[in-house]
Enzyme design. Structure first.
Site, short mmCIF file in Angstrom:
data_model
loop_
_atom_site.label_atom_id
_atom_site.label_comp_id
_atom_site.label_asym_id
_atom_site.label_seq_id
_atom_site.Cartn_x
_atom_site.Cartn_y
_atom_site.Cartn_z
N LYS A 1 -5.84 -8.89 4.69
CA LYS A 1 -4.76 -8.82 3.70
C LYS A 1 -3.94 -7.56 3.88
CE LYS A 1 -5.59 -7.16 -0.52
NZ LYS A 1 -4.56 -6.14 -0.88
N ASN A 2 -4.63 -6.42 4.01
CA ASN A 2 -3.94 -5.14 4.04
C ASN A 2 -3.21 -4.89 5.35
OD1 ASN A 2 -4.74 -4.50 1.45
ND2 ASN A 2 -6.60 -3.45 2.13
N ARG B 1 1.63 -3.62 -4.76
CA ARG B 1 2.24 -2.37 -4.31
C ARG B 1 3.14 -2.54 -3.09
NH1 ARG B 1 0.43 1.92 -6.88
NH2 ARG B 1 0.87 3.41 -5.21
N ASP C 1 -3.95 -3.06 -8.39
CA ASP C 1 -5.17 -2.87 -9.16
C ASP C 1 -5.10 -1.62 -10.03
OD1 ASP C 1 -6.47 -5.13 -8.20
OD2 ASP C 1 -7.20 -4.08 -6.43
N ASP D 1 -12.83 0.31 -0.88
CA ASP D 1 -12.91 -1.11 -1.25
C ASP D 1 -14.29 -1.71 -1.00
OD1 ASP D 1 -10.34 -1.13 -2.14
OD2 ASP D 1 -9.49 -2.16 -0.41
N VAL E 1 -11.36 8.63 -3.50
CA VAL E 1 -10.05 8.10 -3.13
C VAL E 1 -9.22 7.74 -4.36
CG1 VAL E 1 -8.84 6.30 -1.82
CG2 VAL E 1 -10.97 7.28 -0.94
#
EC number: 2.5.1.7
Length: 444
Positions: free
Chosen positions: A22-23, A94, A119, A309, A331
């Protein structure tokens, strides 16, 4: 809003294929806007964030053909029709903020993007983005509804040092620098594997871009681009999630397409608590090896550290590991709130505002609950929970898979669709028993 009824007591066994990251996919789609040439992306997951990014690109003028069965997207943006991103994309994820860099590169006269969402795991301020763009010659302003940026003299290469290796800021500055005049150097840049995938994509497109191990990225401005055909890297978060679920339930699952080199910190930590895995040429098999052992200090960090994550699902493993373990989230300052949901299920965990590790992080002097101690082993009981964010959502599903006393009702499961392709069918194919429900919003 969606919900799921999750039955406990299952053992996950079988094989599952991990999807494209996804990222990475979402950022590559944005990067395609830099060029007027055709770009082909393969191994594309049909998930919420990708669907949203495709619609965002279409709204700006991109011509997109998506063969979902083949997992291939062909995107071509000969012209940017709009330099103002529609408010319909406000506060949903984002991705819109990355359009500041990408659109400024093609529309230096001015762009407008809406407020970002994503999130609720901390402030995730955008100062690093704006300060870097201003060093490249842009002027950025916020009016309460969105962000306006312009580079009247065009973007000009610069020497930029990030105060913190922010992933989003690094991506934004890379995108802005691709069409900037001259050379740009980004120091203290994030070097996550998704950023390296973005760099590979841009190199294929004709951009002269390099990176060093000292967190330096060098980019020379480019005006002529090539067509690109690019395979998206597998999703290391999804792969780890299914691996953790296999170990947690006492099962054995082969995760096809999982790549060891993308998951080294996770695999090391999993083995340190007794989790089993075996690496093959086509994926990684995860399995219950022995009773899990706690007593570890899990500290999240930027790459090559333990990914933030991975932290939330891993906490469920620690609740079933003998002994007390520490989590230190460095983070995102507000990412441990989901532990209250696990406490409701019976997990024995405590939240702390101070740094619980050998080194202080940037939140040491802030009033943020960014550390925790988890005591195991504690049996979990079925409960009703509301998912606060994407990765906490998978953690709650994992916990429900081993919970006693009837099915758990997990609400807000549409957040899982943002990052996990076909997650219900995948888990059920491994032996889980999950039923999707549609609840009246009033019930929330």
């Amino acid at each position: 809003m969606a919900a799921a009824e999750v039955f406990g007591g299952c053992v996950l066994e079988g094989s599952v294929r991990v999807s494209g990251a996804k990222n990475s996919t979402t950022k590559l789609l944005v990067a395609s806007l830099l060029s007027d040439r055709k770009c082909v992306l393969r191994n594309v997951p049909d998930i919420g964030d990708v669907r949203l990014t495709v619609e965002l690109c279409r709204s700006l003028g991109s011509i997109v053909h998506w063969d979902k069965q083949a997992e291939v997207i062909e995107i071509h943006t000969p012209e940017i029709h709009m330099s103002e991103v529609s408010a319909q994309f406000s506060r949903v994820n984002r991705i819109p903020i990355l359009l500041l860099g990408a659109l400024l590169a093609r529309c230096p006269e001015g762009v407008v993007v809406p407020c970002v969402g994503g999130d609720a795991i901390g402030e995730r301020t955008l100062n690093f983005h704006f300060e870097g763009l201003e060093q490249l010659g842009a002027k950025v302003a916020y009016d309460g509804h969105g962000y306006q940026a312009a580079a009247p003299k065009g973007l000009i290469g610069a020497y930029i040092t990030l105060p913190y290796p922010s992933v989003g800021a690094t991506e934004n500055l890379i995108l802005a620098s691709v069409r900037a005049q001259g050379r740009t150097i980004i120091k203290n840049a994030a070097l996550e594997v998704e950023i390296l995938d973005l760099i590979l994509f841009l190199q294929k497109a004709g951009v002269e871009i390099t990176t060093d191990n000292d967190r330096t990225i060098e980019i020379f401005g480019c005006e002529d681009f090539y067509e690109v055909d690019h395979w998206v890297i597998p999703d290391k978060i999804e792969a780890a999630s299914f691996g953790m679920a296999a170990v947690l339930t006492g099962g054995r699952v082969f995760v096809e397409n999982a790549e060891q080199h993308l998951m080294i910190p996770f695999l090391k930590t999993l083995r340190s608590i007794g989790g089993g895995f075996s690496v093959t040429e086509t994926g990684i098999e995860f399995f219950y090896n022995e009773p899990l052992k706690g007593g570890v200090v899990l500290e999240t960090d930027v790459h090559p550290g333990f990914l933030t994550d991975w932290q939330q699902p891993f906490s469920v493993l620690l609740s079933q590991a003998e002994g007390s373990s520490v989590i230190h989230e460095t983070v995102h300052e507000n990412r441990l709130g989901y532990l209250r949901g696990l406490q409701k299920m019976g997990a024995n965990c405590e939240l702390f505002y101070q740094c619980l590790s050998s080194k202080a992080c940037r939140y040491a002097t802030g009033n943020f609950p960014h550390s925790a101690i988890i005591h195991g082993v504690t049996p979990l009981k079925a409960s009703q929970l509301v998912i606060p964010d994407l990765r906490a959502g998978f953690a709650y599903i994992m916990a429900a898979l081993i919970a006693e006393g009837g099915p758990s009702l997990i609400k807000n499961t549409q957040l899982l669709d943002r990052g996990y392709y076909n997650w219900v069918d995948k888990l059920n194919s491994l032996g889980a028993k999950i039923h999707l429900l549609s609840l009246d919003p009033v019930a929330f």
